[in-house]
Scaffold this motif. Structure first.
Motif, PDB file in Angstrom:
ATOM      1  N   VAL A 104      -3.865  -2.271  -1.902  1.00 29.31           N
ATOM      2  CA  VAL A 104      -3.635  -3.582  -2.631  1.00 29.31           C
ATOM      3  C   VAL A 104      -2.708  -3.045  -3.962  1.00 29.31           C
ATOM      4  O   VAL A 104      -2.343  -3.996  -4.323  1.00 29.31           O
ATOM      5  CB  VAL A 104      -4.766  -4.154  -2.853  1.00 29.31           C
ATOM      6  CG1 VAL A 104      -4.751  -5.299  -3.651  1.00 29.31           C
ATOM      7  CG2 VAL A 104      -5.063  -5.072  -1.437  1.00 29.31           C
ATOM      8  N   LEU A 105      -2.983  -2.241  -4.497  1.00 32.91           N
ATOM      9  CA  LEU A 105      -3.295  -1.908  -6.484  1.00 32.91           C
ATOM     10  C   LEU A 105      -1.755  -1.370  -6.204  1.00 32.91           C
ATOM     11  O   LEU A 105      -0.979  -2.025  -6.645  1.00 32.91           O
ATOM     12  CB  LEU A 105      -4.507  -1.135  -7.018  1.00 32.91           C
ATOM     13  CG  LEU A 105      -5.777  -1.850  -6.839  1.00 32.91           C
ATOM     14  CD1 LEU A 105      -7.148  -0.730  -7.702  1.00 32.91           C
ATOM     15  CD2 LEU A 105      -5.607  -3.018  -7.650  1.00 32.91           C
ATOM     16  N   THR A 106      -2.248  -0.891  -5.644  1.00 31.00           N
ATOM     17  CA  THR A 106      -0.821   0.303  -5.476  1.00 31.00           C
ATOM     18  C   THR A 106       0.644  -0.020  -4.931  1.00 31.00           C
ATOM     19  O   THR A 106       1.230  -0.107  -4.869  1.00 31.00           O
ATOM     20  CB  THR A 106      -0.930   2.124  -4.836  1.00 31.00           C
ATOM     21  OG1 THR A 106      -1.213   2.265  -3.467  1.00 31.00           O
ATOM     22  CG2 THR A 106      -1.750   2.746  -5.648  1.00 31.00           C
ATOM     23  N   ALA A 107       0.729  -1.528  -4.114  1.00 30.68           N
ATOM     24  CA  ALA A 107       1.369  -2.276  -3.584  1.00 30.68           C
ATOM     25  C   ALA A 107       2.243  -2.944  -4.588  1.00 30.68           C
ATOM     26  O   ALA A 107       3.413  -3.379  -4.411  1.00 30.68           O
ATOM     27  CB  ALA A 107       0.095  -2.897  -2.312  1.00 30.68           C
ATOM     28  N   ASN A 108       1.069  -3.737  -5.671  1.00 35.98           N
ATOM     29  CA  ASN A 108       1.690  -4.768  -6.213  1.00 35.98           C
ATOM     30  C   ASN A 108       1.694  -3.890  -7.171  1.00 35.98           C
ATOM     31  O   ASN A 108       2.727  -4.309  -8.765  1.00 35.98           O
ATOM     32  CB  ASN A 108      -0.068  -5.310  -6.540  1.00 35.98           C
ATOM     33  CG  ASN A 108      -0.254  -6.787  -5.693  1.00 35.98           C
ATOM     34  OD1 ASN A 108       1.033  -6.522  -5.122  1.00 35.98           O
ATOM     35  ND2 ASN A 108      -1.236  -6.940  -5.715  1.00 35.98           N
TER      36      ASN A 108
END
Length: 192
Positions: A104-108
């Motif tokens: 989630v964090l790297t995608a955002n």
């Protein structure tokens, strides 16, 4: 109360047939489903030992939603980074699985700590991520001597302004402002 860590490397059971005591029947060691990465390793090391070919220090086995997994922390931190996205609520709330949070964090984007962990490579492996609060606690419980006695970010968000950390001096877990720079220790895990 947490259940103890149990490790079975080989199990060999022999039975003697009742009608012919001289004949022994032997069961093969239990077969364990292993990932291809583990098939290349000769054996599972003791807790706290470097696992050649697996990218770091063996921290044991943990239960995840998809089953039991081996956990290996990188042998070193990858610097101090902001957690990022201060004031923004994101869906990185798993206390168990940092892989989910880190995806989630790297995608955002805008999450330096998760990006630093995801960009780490060792032994040709590129599946490292920022550990969840549970995974960091596992590291503090089983291999604390391999961490600098300092604050380490987890991938678990506490609120729009804070994320969880573990302080490796005394095991303290709490939330801290996402704009602060704390240590980042990549981890990887795989099904056993």
């Amino acid at each position: 109360m947490k259940s103890p860590l149990i490790q079975i490397k080989n199990l060999h059971i022999s039975f003697l047939a009742a009608e012919t005591p001289s004949v022994a029947t032997t069961l093969e060691p239990f077969a364990v489903k292993r990932s291809s990465a583990v098939d290349n390793a000769t054996s599972v090391p003791a807790l706290g030992e470097f696992w050649p070919g697996q990218g770091g220090i063996y921290a044991g086995i943990r239960q995840y939603a998809d089953g039991l997994r081996h956990v290996v922390f990188s042998a070193e931190d990858v610097g101090e980074h902001e957690w990022g996205a201060y004031g923004v609520e994101v869906e990185a709330s798993s206390r168990i699985d940092g892989r989910i949070n880190s995806q989630v964090l790297t995608a955002n984007g805008g999450h330096p700590a998760a990006s630093a962990a995801a960009n780490y490579t060792a032994d040709g492996l590129t599946d490292f991520y920022l550990p969840s609060i549970g995974e960091l606690s596992h590291g503090w419980q089983f291999i604390p001597e391999h961490f600098k006695r300092d604050w380490h970010w987890s991938s678990t968000q506490r609120s729009a302004d804070n994320a969880f950390y573990v302080y490796f001096d005394d095991g303290d877990q709490n939330g801290y402002g996402k704009s602060n720079e704390l240590r980042v220790r990549p981890v990887r895990s795989w099904l056993i």
